[in-house]
Design an enzyme around this catalytic site. Structure first.
Site, PDB file in Angstrom:
ATOM      1  N   ASN A   1       0.745  -1.083  -0.140  1.00 30.22           N
ATOM      2  CA  ASN A   1      -0.186  -0.108   0.097  1.00 30.22           C
ATOM      3  C   ASN A   1       0.925   1.132  -0.027  1.00 30.22           C
ATOM      4  OD1 ASN A   1       0.473   0.729   2.857  1.00 30.22           O
ATOM      5  ND2 ASN A   1      -0.343  -1.288   3.260  1.00 30.22           N
TER       6      ASN A   1
ATOM      7  N   ASP B   1      -4.344  -6.390   5.208  1.00 29.73           N
ATOM      8  CA  ASP B   1      -5.670  -7.154   5.627  1.00 29.73           C
ATOM      9  C   ASP B   1      -5.575  -8.688   5.280  1.00 29.73           C
ATOM     10  OD1 ASP B   1      -6.715  -5.134   7.443  1.00 29.73           O
ATOM     11  OD2 ASP B   1      -7.636  -4.366   5.557  1.00 29.73           O
TER      12      ASP B   1
ATOM     13  N   LYS C   1       8.313 -17.299 -10.732  1.00 33.78           N
ATOM     14  CA  LYS C   1       7.628 -16.073 -11.218  1.00 33.78           C
ATOM     15  C   LYS C   1       6.195 -16.663 -12.237  1.00 33.78           C
ATOM     16  CE  LYS C   1       7.757 -12.319 -14.412  1.00 33.78           C
ATOM     17  NZ  LYS C   1       8.419 -11.910 -15.405  1.00 33.78           N
TER      18      LYS C   1
ATOM     19  N   PRO D   1      -3.024 -11.708  10.567  1.00 31.36           N
ATOM     20  CA  PRO D   1      -3.456 -11.298  11.938  1.00 31.36           C
ATOM     21  C   PRO D   1      -3.717 -10.012  12.297  1.00 31.36           C
ATOM     22  CG  PRO D   1      -1.138 -12.075  11.811  1.00 31.36           C
ATOM     23  CD  PRO D   1      -1.582 -12.244  10.475  1.00 31.36           C
TER      24      PRO D   1
ATOM     25  N   ILE E   1      -2.551  -7.532  14.470  1.00 32.30           N
ATOM     26  CA  ILE E   1      -1.556  -7.284  15.589  1.00 32.30           C
ATOM     27  C   ILE E   1      -1.994  -6.637  16.714  1.00 32.30           C
ATOM     28  CG2 ILE E   1       0.819  -6.850  15.700  1.00 32.30           C
ATOM     29  CD1 ILE E   1       0.918  -6.842  12.855  1.00 32.30           C
TER      30      ILE E   1
ATOM     31  N   PHE F   1      -3.798   3.313  14.782  1.00 31.68           N
ATOM     32  CA  PHE F   1      -4.272   4.628  14.012  1.00 31.68           C
ATOM     33  C   PHE F   1      -5.493   4.040  13.004  1.00 31.68           C
ATOM     34  CE2 PHE F   1      -1.167   7.941  13.233  1.00 31.68           C
ATOM     35  CZ  PHE F   1      -0.674   7.709  14.608  1.00 31.68           C
TER      36      PHE F   1
ATOM     37  N   LYS G   1     -14.120   2.208  15.538  1.00 32.84           N
ATOM     38  CA  LYS G   1     -12.762   1.234  15.501  1.00 32.84           C
ATOM     39  C   LYS G   1     -12.314   1.098  16.725  1.00 32.84           C
ATOM     40  CE  LYS G   1     -10.918   0.980  11.668  1.00 32.84           C
ATOM     41  NZ  LYS G   1      -9.944   0.910  10.610  1.00 32.84           N
TER      42      LYS G   1
ATOM     43  N   LYS H   1     -11.572  -2.546  18.609  1.00 30.78           N
ATOM     44  CA  LYS H   1     -10.344  -3.021  18.843  1.00 30.78           C
ATOM     45  C   LYS H   1     -10.095  -3.265  20.338  1.00 30.78           C
ATOM     46  CE  LYS H   1      -8.365  -2.299  14.478  1.00 30.78           C
ATOM     47  NZ  LYS H   1      -7.306  -3.442  13.819  1.00 30.78           N
TER      48      LYS H   1
END
Ligand code: C5P
Length: 397
Positions: free
Chosen positions: A211, A280, A290, A307, A309, A325, A339, A343
């Site tokens: 990302n 994710d 390849k 997982p 974390i 975050f 969130k 969490k």
């Protein structure tokens, strides 16, 4: 800038690293500090006062008997309103002079005569054998026990062609150290674990899923926590950033590696700050070769969940203080609050993902169990200091 308005006496002693001190003077001025340069006779063999005068914007002092100071007390006057004296480069001989309280030139006399409230920092620079010599080792120990801060030296190739410890820290690192020196030690004695950057999930040996996280916010937080006196470990996915000074780095690639690194460190930590943009999902079975392009039939990739974390750390029987975050693309206030509850963490930091990835500034919203609080747009370093102060306040109460 943390060095804005600071008054720094920059002392140069004899050594080839004097050329780096020119850049240091420039960096200090750029950071808003006022810089008074003082050079020894030996330093002037390597670089001229004219260069340092141009870069610092002030006349350079080299001589104890300089008539520009009417009372002939340069050794007193130059330090009376200073915030710090920094000797960079500091030669082996100048270390010896500091140890013995020598006062036979302007710079040594000034160091001896400085008020006890003005800190002295030295950045040694010398040949590796000189640094390793028992005499220098003794002098370094004595300087530390006299309350003088040693910055470096670092290892590497030396101007003399030899390799080892003895290089002066790079100007940028010295600036980072000086900034850290002036920060209030709000997290002194705490151990802080930070995750940062993206993860990279392989598809085959040359392709993968990642990302746009640059790691800048996480690295800034690691730096800020270290400057606040914490012992910091930074578990970092692949980034293009230099490791922050004084931070233990654990580089990883995949989410599972990040998970393993965090879990093996977590028991010793008081604070866990999960800044990383962890993938994710991962490809269930990455190909060992390849994957060849086959016209008209793209490969069918199967995914499995990585997982979580942060959630796993928060669910430990005795978790550290956990900070998460959330990078959202819309409805930040609802998603952030939800969130944090999902969490089960005391503090969540929200931002708009596509507005922050790769940028040097950011705009944050803090969510805790009393509500949400904006931290207005600012540089990531500044926001990291603010966040560290918020965390320090919350773990103290
Ligand atoms: O659930 P989401 O990915 O939006 O949560 C983001 C927060 O959780 C961040 O603090 C991130 O570092 C952390 N996280 C994690 N492990 C994951 C996914 C996210 O620690 N697998």
């Amino acid at each position: 800038m943390k060095l804005a308005g600071k008054r720094i006496v920059l002392g140069l002693t004899g050594g080839i690293a004097c050329y780096k001190a020119a850049e240091l003077a420039r960096g200090l001025v750029k950071a808003g500090a006022s810089v008074q340069v003082v050079m020894t006779e030996a330093a002037r063999q390597f670089i001229t006062p004219v260069t340092l005068q141009a870069l610092s914007g002030r006349p350079v002092f080299t001589d104890q008997w300089d008539s520009r100071i009417s009372n002939n007390m340069a050794h007193i006057d130059l330090t009376r309103d200073a915030d710090a004296v920094l000797i960079a480069p500091c030669s082996a001989d100048f270390m010896r002079k500091l140890v013995h309280g020598a006062a036979d030139d302007l710079l040594s006399t000034l160091c001896l005569a400085r008020p006890a409230t003005v800190p002295l920092l030295v950045a040694p620079a010398m040949n590796v054998e000189m640094w390793e010599n028992p005499a220098t080792r003794r002098n370094a120990d004595q300087l530390r026990s006299d309350g003088i801060t040693l910055l470096g030296p670092v290892a590497g190739e030396q101007a003399c062609g030899e390799t080892g410890l003895g290089r002066m820290m790079e100007p940028e690192s010295l600036l980072e150290e000086l900034q850290a020196f002036f920060q209030p030690k709000l997290l002194r004695g705490s151990r802080v674990l930070v995750t940062a950057g993206p993860t990279f999930e392989p598809i085959d040996p040359v392709r993968g899923i990642t990302n746009l996280s640059s790691g800048k916010m996480g690295y800034a937080i690691a730096r800020a926590a270290r400057s606040a006196g914490a012992e910091v470990t930074l578990v970092s996915g692949p980034t293009a950033l230099a490791a922050p000074n004084g931070v233990r780095m654990l580089p990883v690639t995949t989410a599972r590696e990040m998970h393993a690194a965090v879990m093996s460190e977590i028991a010793a930590q008081q604070v866990f700050i999960a800044v990383a943009a962890v993938a994710d999902w991962r490809v269930s079975e990455a190909s060992s070769q390849k994957i060849k392009k086959q016209d008209g039939s793209p490969p069918a990739l199967a995914f499995e969940q990585n997982p979580d974390i942060l959630a796993e750390v928060a669910a430990l029987p005795a978790p550290p203080y956990c900070v998460g975050f959330a990078a959202e693309s819309e409805h930040l206030l609802e998603h952030g609050a939800a969130k944090r509850r999902r969490k089960n963490i005391p503090l969540l930091v929200g931002n708009i993902g596509h507005q922050t990835f790769g940028k040097d500034d950011n705009e944050l919203v803090l969510f805790d169990d009393t509500g949400h609080y904006p931290l207005p747009r600012a540089g990531k370093d500044m926001l990291a200091d603010r966040l560290v102060a918020e965390i320090a306040q919350r773990i103290r109460t």
